[in-house]
Each structure stands twice: as C-alpha cells, then as structure tokens.
Design a protein around this motif. Sequence first.
Motif, mmCIF file in Angstrom:
data_model
loop_
_atom_site.group_PDB
_atom_site.id
_atom_site.type_symbol
_atom_site.label_atom_id
_atom_site.label_comp_id
_atom_site.label_asym_id
_atom_site.label_seq_id
_atom_site.Cartn_x
_atom_site.Cartn_y
_atom_site.Cartn_z
ATOM 1 N N ALA A 65 0.833 -1.207 0.000
ATOM 2 C CA ALA A 65 0.000 0.000 0.000
ATOM 3 C C ALA A 65 0.864 1.252 0.000
ATOM 4 O O ALA A 65 0.569 2.229 -0.699
ATOM 5 N N SER A 66 1.954 1.235 0.791
ATOM 6 C CA SER A 66 2.847 2.387 0.854
ATOM 7 C C SER A 66 3.508 2.630 -0.492
ATOM 8 O O SER A 66 3.706 3.780 -0.908
ATOM 9 N N THR A 67 3.866 1.542 -1.173
ATOM 10 C CA THR A 67 4.500 1.660 -2.486
ATOM 11 C C THR A 67 3.539 2.304 -3.483
ATOM 12 O O THR A 67 3.922 3.196 -4.256
ATOM 13 N N MET A 68 2.295 1.851 -3.474
ATOM 14 C CA MET A 68 1.322 2.428 -4.399
ATOM 15 C C MET A 68 1.073 3.901 -4.097
ATOM 16 O O MET A 68 0.868 4.710 -5.000
ATOM 17 N N LEU A 69 1.109 4.257 -2.806
ATOM 18 C CA LEU A 69 0.957 5.663 -2.429
ATOM 19 C C LEU A 69 2.130 6.475 -2.958
ATOM 20 O O LEU A 69 1.952 7.569 -3.502
ATOM 21 N N ALA A 70 3.356 5.923 -2.829
ATOM 22 C CA ALA A 70 4.551 6.619 -3.313
ATOM 23 C C ALA A 70 4.535 6.763 -4.827
ATOM 24 O O ALA A 70 5.076 7.735 -5.372
ATOM 25 N N LEU A 71 3.905 5.802 -5.511
ATOM 26 C CA LEU A 71 3.823 5.847 -6.971
ATOM 27 C C LEU A 71 2.639 6.674 -7.463
ATOM 28 O O LEU A 71 2.384 6.751 -8.668
ATOM 29 N N ASN A 72 1.899 7.266 -6.500
ATOM 30 C CA ASN A 72 0.725 8.084 -6.834
ATOM 31 C C ASN A 72 -0.351 7.305 -7.577
ATOM 32 O O ASN A 72 -1.034 7.836 -8.462
ATOM 33 N N VAL A 73 -0.507 6.038 -7.210
ATOM 34 C CA VAL A 73 -1.584 5.237 -7.793
ATOM 35 C C VAL A 73 -2.922 5.760 -7.255
ATOM 36 O O VAL A 73 -3.080 5.920 -6.044
ATOM 37 N N PRO A 74 -3.883 6.035 -8.093
ATOM 38 C CA PRO A 74 -5.191 6.523 -7.623
ATOM 39 C C PRO A 74 -5.814 5.566 -6.611
ATOM 40 O O PRO A 74 -5.665 4.336 -6.716
ATOM 41 N N ASP A 75 -6.493 6.110 -5.610
ATOM 42 C CA ASP A 75 -7.067 5.306 -4.530
ATOM 43 C C ASP A 75 -7.938 4.172 -5.054
ATOM 44 O O ASP A 75 -7.903 3.056 -4.522
ATOM 45 N N LEU A 76 -8.724 4.446 -6.076
ATOM 46 C CA LEU A 76 -9.639 3.427 -6.596
ATOM 47 C C LEU A 76 -8.885 2.180 -7.015
ATOM 48 O O LEU A 76 -9.255 1.064 -6.653
ATOM 49 N N TYR A 77 -7.775 2.357 -7.738
ATOM 50 C CA TYR A 77 -7.037 1.214 -8.250
ATOM 51 C C TYR A 77 -6.194 0.564 -7.160
ATOM 52 O O TYR A 77 -5.985 -0.649 -7.158
ATOM 53 N N ALA A 78 -5.700 1.378 -6.222
ATOM 54 C CA ALA A 78 -4.928 0.823 -5.112
ATOM 55 C C ALA A 78 -5.807 -0.082 -4.263
ATOM 56 O O ALA A 78 -5.417 -1.203 -3.915
#
Length: 341
Positions: free
Chosen positions: A277-290
């Motif tokens: 989850a932290s990685t996806m946040l750092a990659l700016n993945v939109p919340d919906l897809y994360a």
Amino acid sequence: MAKAYKLPSGNWRVQASANGQRKSFTAESRKEAELMALEWLNGKRQAQTDRTVGECIDDYIESKSAILSPTSIDSYRRHKVNDLSDLLDIPLSKLTALRVQKAMNKLSMSKSAKTVRFSHGLLVAVLNVYAPEIKLNTTLPPIAKKIKQLPPIEQVIAAVVNTEIELPCLLGAWCGMRMSEIRGAKKSDIKDNVLLIHDTVVTVKGEHIRKDRTKTVESTRLIRLPPYILNLIAQLPPEQDELTTLTGNCIGKRFSKALEEHDVPHIRFHDLRHLNASTMLALNVPDLYAMERGGWSSPSVMKSVYQHTLSDKRKSVDDMIDDFFDNIVTSCTRNCSQNNK
C-alpha cells in the motif's frame, strides 16, 4: 407481547415468542388468553436470566458458526476464555453494568486497548440477543495511535529473493495478497496471466481449512501477474496446483529468519500488504485502483469487483507497479549472482 385477536369460533388467541420459540394460546376470553401467554413468557424469561454469561456466549458463538469464518469463531472462543473469565459464571439476572466495568478495568491492566474493546464488543453483542434489558455504558481505554516503521521495500525483497518463500513473499509485497489468499491460490485460477483470488486457506487449531470465499466481498478480485512471478510459478512441480504448500506458520517463521539473516528490522508477513500500500501511495496510484488491487474497497468506492478490473487505466497502473518491483528483483538477482561468483 402481541395482543389477542378474536377467532371465527368466538375464542381469543395470542401468539407469543421467546428465546427462539413461538407458541399460541387460545381461550374463551381475551384476558384469559393474554394471561396464559404472559405466564409462559415470564417462565421463559426467568429461565433465560438464570443462564450464565458463559452459556449465552457459547450459544451466541454456535449460532454464528455457519456464517462467520472459522478464524472468527476461534477468535470469539479465545476471547471468551482468555478475556471474559471473570464474568462467565455470573447469571444474567445478576449481571450489572458495574460488574462489567470492573471486569474491563481489570482486563485493561494486562491486555491492549484493542483486545479490551473487542471483548467488550462481543459481550455487548451477546447481551443484545439474550438480555436486551441490560444497558451498558462502559468506559473503555482509548486506542493509542501507533505509527508503524517499515523497512525499505528493497531490503525486504533482497532478503527473500532466491529463497523457498520468494513466491509467497512477492505475492504479498508485489500483489498485495493476504496470507490466506496466497495459501488458497492455485495455478488453475490463472487465465491469460490474470489470477482470480476467490479461495482462502486458514489454519484453526492445527486444521487447515479451505474456504471458497475471501475475507470480504471486495477481496474477491483479479490480479494481473507479472512475468517474474509467472516464471516462479512455472518452476513449481507440474503436479502441484497450489502456489504454495507451506503452512502460514512455516512461511511466517522463514520470513522472519530471512529478515534476520539480512539484518532487516523485523516485520510481520502481513506487513507486506502495508508495504504494498505504501508503495502504491509513493507511486501516486489513484485510490480506486490501489484499493481494488489490494481488496480494500468498500461498496461506496467500488460497485463491482470486476467492473473496472481490466480497464485501460487499471492496466497502466499495473504496468507502473510491475516496472517498479521488476527493477527491484532484477537488481537483487543481479547482486546475488555477482556475490556467488
């Protein structure tokens, strides 16, 4: 109690229910029918209040056994024995809010606020069914905010690459899968390089239980597997359908040992999902897809598990995440090869 109603015969009837039982009482007069029903109800209520808290908790847990997961049922039983022991032998007729408060005060001296609140919640749920007249206003310990310090994802992956737990660990860190989902995943669930997560395997009292459902509705989802992980799966024995045959306890212990051997601060296996989850946040993945990838979605966020799963935007998100992790594992394997020379 329902009111009496007049039958075509001229008699009066009352239908009463208590403790899951239903009974009809018929008499020549309304007053007589209602009196018969009231006497029956009072007897049932007296019998109910003579039951102990422990007996009611057992009944409550049994009533949920076909609905809740085996791990949830086992958790209820453990909390009953370990956390509510001071209340188990008390008849419902003698249970007071003060006794509950004292029991929670004592429990707070040795258990975490989270445990105290869970145990109290179980007790409240039981009382709502068996003694709704008992109203609790218990003061419970506040749950302190904890900030989890996680090691860099690169260090964690370097510790598990080329080990026998590499595949389950990467499924956790790269794909955001839970331990139960990893143990439940099979080769036959993969189609066109996409894994359908729909089965789980849990261990309760030494028994390994396969369930044809995930933790939540949103947890049933599709994950596109990257080439690196697909290659690891291809190396499994041909006759083995499961992606791992190791128990959760075994994976957890070997994961801890791998971290220790590489001087990486200890984290739980489940923390791989937090790293994901932290990685996806750092990659700016939109919340919906994360949330969709990790199965964290709520009904208000995602209408359907499969509705957006393979959309063009989701594919670009998968590409970005796969590129990130692929660069890490490529670097780790290159370093391992150089160190072995």
